[in-house]
Design a protein around this motif. Structure first.
Motif, PDB file in Angstrom:
ATOM      1  N   LEU A   1      70.154  78.388  -3.960  1.00 40.92           N
ATOM      2  CA  LEU A   1      69.036  77.656  -4.555  1.00 40.92           C
ATOM      3  C   LEU A   1      67.709  78.302  -4.146  1.00 40.92           C
ATOM      4  O   LEU A   1      66.804  78.457  -4.968  1.00 40.92           O
ATOM      5  CB  LEU A   1      69.061  76.182  -4.122  1.00 40.92           C
TER       6      LEU A   1
ATOM      7  N   MET B   1      67.054  81.488  -6.174  1.00 44.63           N
ATOM      8  CA  MET B   1      66.606  81.224  -7.544  1.00 44.63           C
ATOM      9  C   MET B   1      65.180  80.672  -7.569  1.00 44.63           C
ATOM     10  O   MET B   1      64.379  81.025  -8.431  1.00 44.63           O
ATOM     11  CB  MET B   1      67.572  80.254  -8.236  1.00 44.63           C
ATOM     12  N   MET B   2      64.889  79.806  -6.594  1.00 46.17           N
ATOM     13  CA  MET B   2      63.546  79.214  -6.548  1.00 46.17           C
ATOM     14  C   MET B   2      62.483  80.276  -6.273  1.00 46.17           C
ATOM     15  O   MET B   2      61.438  80.296  -6.912  1.00 46.17           O
ATOM     16  CB  MET B   2      63.492  78.117  -5.482  1.00 46.17           C
ATOM     17  N   TYR B   3      62.751  81.186  -5.336  1.00 44.20           N
ATOM     18  CA  TYR B   3      61.784  82.248  -5.025  1.00 44.20           C
ATOM     19  C   TYR B   3      61.647  83.224  -6.192  1.00 44.20           C
ATOM     20  O   TYR B   3      60.543  83.677  -6.501  1.00 44.20           O
ATOM     21  CB  TYR B   3      62.179  82.997  -3.750  1.00 44.20           C
TER      22      TYR B   3
ATOM     23  N   LYS C   1      61.989  82.544  -9.333  1.00 46.39           N
ATOM     24  CA  LYS C   1      61.185  81.891 -10.361  1.00 46.39           C
ATOM     25  C   LYS C   1      59.719  81.810  -9.944  1.00 46.39           C
ATOM     26  O   LYS C   1      58.820  82.106 -10.741  1.00 46.39           O
ATOM     27  CB  LYS C   1      61.732  80.479 -10.637  1.00 46.39           C
TER      28      LYS C   1
ATOM     29  N   ALA D   1      59.828  70.947 -10.439  1.00 43.80           N
ATOM     30  CA  ALA D   1      60.239  70.105 -11.571  1.00 43.80           C
ATOM     31  C   ALA D   1      61.578  70.539 -12.159  1.00 43.80           C
ATOM     32  O   ALA D   1      62.342  69.715 -12.660  1.00 43.80           O
ATOM     33  CB  ALA D   1      59.166  70.143 -12.653  1.00 43.80           C
ATOM     34  N   GLU D   2      61.871  71.829 -12.079  1.00 52.99           N
ATOM     35  CA  GLU D   2      63.091  72.344 -12.721  1.00 52.99           C
ATOM     36  C   GLU D   2      64.233  72.571 -11.740  1.00 52.99           C
ATOM     37  O   GLU D   2      65.250  73.161 -12.088  1.00 52.99           O
ATOM     38  CB  GLU D   2      62.763  73.646 -13.480  1.00 52.99           C
ATOM     39  N   LEU D   3      64.072  72.095 -10.508  1.00 54.47           N
ATOM     40  CA  LEU D   3      65.126  72.301  -9.507  1.00 54.47           C
ATOM     41  C   LEU D   3      66.365  71.477  -9.800  1.00 54.47           C
ATOM     42  O   LEU D   3      67.496  71.951  -9.666  1.00 54.47           O
ATOM     43  CB  LEU D   3      64.576  71.959  -8.106  1.00 54.47           C
ATOM     44  N   GLY D   4      66.165  70.231 -10.209  1.00 55.48           N
ATOM     45  CA  GLY D   4      67.308  69.360 -10.478  1.00 55.48           C
ATOM     46  C   GLY D   4      67.677  68.534  -9.263  1.00 55.48           C
ATOM     47  O   GLY D   4      66.975  68.526  -8.256  1.00 55.48           O
ATOM     48  N   ASP D   5      68.809  67.845  -9.401  1.00 56.93           N
ATOM     49  CA  ASP D   5      69.217  66.875  -8.403  1.00 56.93           C
ATOM     50  C   ASP D   5      70.533  67.300  -7.756  1.00 56.93           C
ATOM     51  O   ASP D   5      71.552  67.420  -8.430  1.00 56.93           O
ATOM     52  CB  ASP D   5      69.362  65.518  -9.125  1.00 56.93           C
ATOM     53  N   LEU D   6      70.482  67.512  -6.439  1.00 59.03           N
ATOM     54  CA  LEU D   6      71.689  67.966  -5.733  1.00 59.03           C
ATOM     55  C   LEU D   6      72.739  66.860  -5.635  1.00 59.03           C
ATOM     56  O   LEU D   6      73.935  67.125  -5.610  1.00 59.03           O
ATOM     57  CB  LEU D   6      71.303  68.438  -4.326  1.00 59.03           C
TER      58      LEU D   6
ATOM     59  N   GLY E   1      70.592  84.384 -11.365  1.00 60.34           N
ATOM     60  CA  GLY E   1      70.203  83.004 -11.659  1.00 60.34           C
ATOM     61  C   GLY E   1      68.960  82.807 -12.492  1.00 60.34           C
ATOM     62  O   GLY E   1      69.037  82.233 -13.587  1.00 60.34           O
ATOM     63  N   TYR E   2      67.841  83.283 -12.010  1.00 61.06           N
ATOM     64  CA  TYR E   2      66.583  83.026 -12.718  1.00 61.06           C
ATOM     65  C   TYR E   2      66.568  83.677 -14.095  1.00 61.06           C
ATOM     66  O   TYR E   2      66.088  83.084 -15.069  1.00 61.06           O
ATOM     67  CB  TYR E   2      65.382  83.500 -11.884  1.00 61.06           C
TER      68      TYR E   2
ATOM     69  N   GLN F   1      68.650  81.611 -16.431  1.00 58.31           N
ATOM     70  CA  GLN F   1      67.904  80.384 -16.734  1.00 58.31           C
ATOM     71  C   GLN F   1      66.807  80.651 -17.775  1.00 58.31           C
ATOM     72  O   GLN F   1      66.634  79.900 -18.736  1.00 58.31           O
ATOM     73  CB  GLN F   1      67.282  79.871 -15.427  1.00 58.31           C
TER      74      GLN F   1
ATOM     75  N   VAL G   1      66.379  73.405 -20.722  1.00 61.66           N
ATOM     76  CA  VAL G   1      66.082  74.118 -19.470  1.00 61.66           C
ATOM     77  C   VAL G   1      67.176  73.732 -18.478  1.00 61.66           C
ATOM     78  O   VAL G   1      67.293  72.567 -18.105  1.00 61.66           O
ATOM     79  CB  VAL G   1      64.695  73.728 -18.900  1.00 61.66           C
TER      80      VAL G   1
ATOM     81  N   LYS H   1      68.734  73.321 -15.019  1.00 57.21           N
ATOM     82  CA  LYS H   1      68.186  73.169 -13.662  1.00 57.21           C
ATOM     83  C   LYS H   1      68.911  74.102 -12.686  1.00 57.21           C
ATOM     84  O   LYS H   1      70.095  74.418 -12.895  1.00 57.21           O
ATOM     85  CB  LYS H   1      68.361  71.718 -13.181  1.00 57.21           C
ATOM     86  N   GLU H   2      68.227  74.461 -11.608  1.00 55.96           N
ATOM     87  CA  GLU H   2      68.832  75.354 -10.603  1.00 55.96           C
ATOM     88  C   GLU H   2      70.108  74.753 -10.009  1.00 55.96           C
ATOM     89  O   GLU H   2      71.090  75.450  -9.794  1.00 55.96           O
ATOM     90  CB  GLU H   2      67.848  75.654  -9.464  1.00 55.96           C
ATOM     91  N   THR H   3      70.079  73.454  -9.722  1.00 50.85           N
ATOM     92  CA  THR H   3      71.258  72.829  -9.107  1.00 50.85           C
ATOM     93  C   THR H   3      72.454  72.871 -10.070  1.00 50.85           C
ATOM     94  O   THR H   3      73.578  73.136  -9.654  1.00 50.85           O
ATOM     95  CB  THR H   3      70.966  71.367  -8.711  1.00 50.85           C
TER      96      THR H   3
ATOM     97  N   LYS I   1      64.403  89.941   1.077  1.00 52.63           N
ATOM     98  CA  LYS I   1      64.844  89.214  -0.116  1.00 52.63           C
ATOM     99  C   LYS I   1      66.222  89.669  -0.600  1.00 52.63           C
ATOM    100  O   LYS I   1      66.517  90.872  -0.594  1.00 52.63           O
ATOM    101  CB  LYS I   1      63.810  89.396  -1.230  1.00 52.63           C
TER     102      LYS I   1
END
Lengths: 154, 113
Positions: free
Chosen positions: A28, A31-33, A35, A55-60, B28-29, B32, B44, B46-48, B74
């Motif tokens: 996670l 992907m977050m970095y 983005k 906002a686009e991370l989602g719910d674990l 991933g990105y 997406q 869209v 989500k990452e999860t 990285k």
């Protein structure tokens, strides 16, 4: 950038340090970095980029069962102490925990009733003194009074 | 405005990911971003959800992953489709065609009413 770490810290505070949980956090984070960096490179401000990432991370929570990631089984759990034991994956464990908890509740309940009956003298002919030093006398007196009550009404 | 049903789309995230991986290795990105572009921003992922799909697809042997070191500390995980993944993709496409055919009949009925 540290806000991403803070966000992940906040999410994973309820998850113990297991291989699955570490893997989930690592991927996670990657992907977050990715983005965040891409959005900043596109001209977004740090705040805007983080807002989109967040906002686009989602719910674990919604994918944790599928991923096999586990929460703490204690008060750290977001759903309380029993959440790990009521998991559908551990029905037997949940059953044992339920039996233990309800047995303890039953024993404590009976002791409280005996103590209260012993103390108030509801069925008896005398009052027992209040205090921890005579608590056992109260329990015993209450127990005898319950027995007497049951035999008398039979 | 009507939004896409997450319950429906959940079963077809695999198709989207595998379709993108048919063109080659990706991460991933990038996946997406491509999904967002291909659907004109209507969906869209989500990452999860994406990570959950990667983990499931890899466990089933439909994709394989490689971690590459980038500049600094990285890292980035690249995913590739396996031969088994191609078969699974074809099967999921057929499943979707059947689903669309069946549901389509009921949607038409409702449209006429």
């Amino acid at each position: 950038m540290n806000r991403i770490q803070q966000k992940l810290d906040g999410i994973f505070i309820n998850f113990p340090d297991t291989e699955e949980n570490r893997a989930a956090r690592e991927k996670l984070e990657e992907m977050m970095y990715d983005k965040y960096d891409a959005l900043v490179a596109e001209g977004k401000s740090s705040i805007e980029a983080y807002a989109i990432v967040n906002a686009e991370l989602g719910d674990l929570e919604s994918v944790k069962e599928e991923l096999g990631i586990t929460e703490y089984a204690g008060p750290m759990s977001s759903k309380g102490m029993t959440s790990a034991y009521t998991d559908e994956k551990h029905p037997e464990r949940a059953k044992v925990i339920r039996i233990i908890v309800w047995s303890l509740v039953g024993v404590c309940g009976c002791l409280a009733i005996f103590w209260a009956l012993g103390l108030c003298g509801f069925f008896g002919d005398h009052w027992v003194e209040w205090g921890l030093d005579v608590a056992w006398d109260n329990f015993w007196t209450g127990f005898k009074r319950v027995l007497h009550f049951l035999i008398f009404f039979k | 405005m009507v939004e896409i049903s997450s319950d429906i789309i959940r079963g077809y995230n695999d198709i989207m990911i595998l379709k993108i991986l048919m063109d080659g290795s990706s991460y991933g990105y990038e996946i997406q971003k491509k999904i967002k572009e291909l659907t004109d921003g209507k969906y869209v992922i989500k990452e999860t959800t994406l990570y959950s799909a990667f983990a499931r697809l890899e466990k089933a042997g439909y994709v394989s992953s490689t971690v590459k070191n980038l500049e600094g500390e990285k890292k980035r995980t690249y995913y590739d489709m396996t031969a088994l993944g191609k078969e699974y993709y074809t099967m999921k496409c057929e499943e979707w065609e059947l689903t669309r055919e069946v549901i389509g009949k009921f949607v038409k009925e409702i449209s006429r009413a």
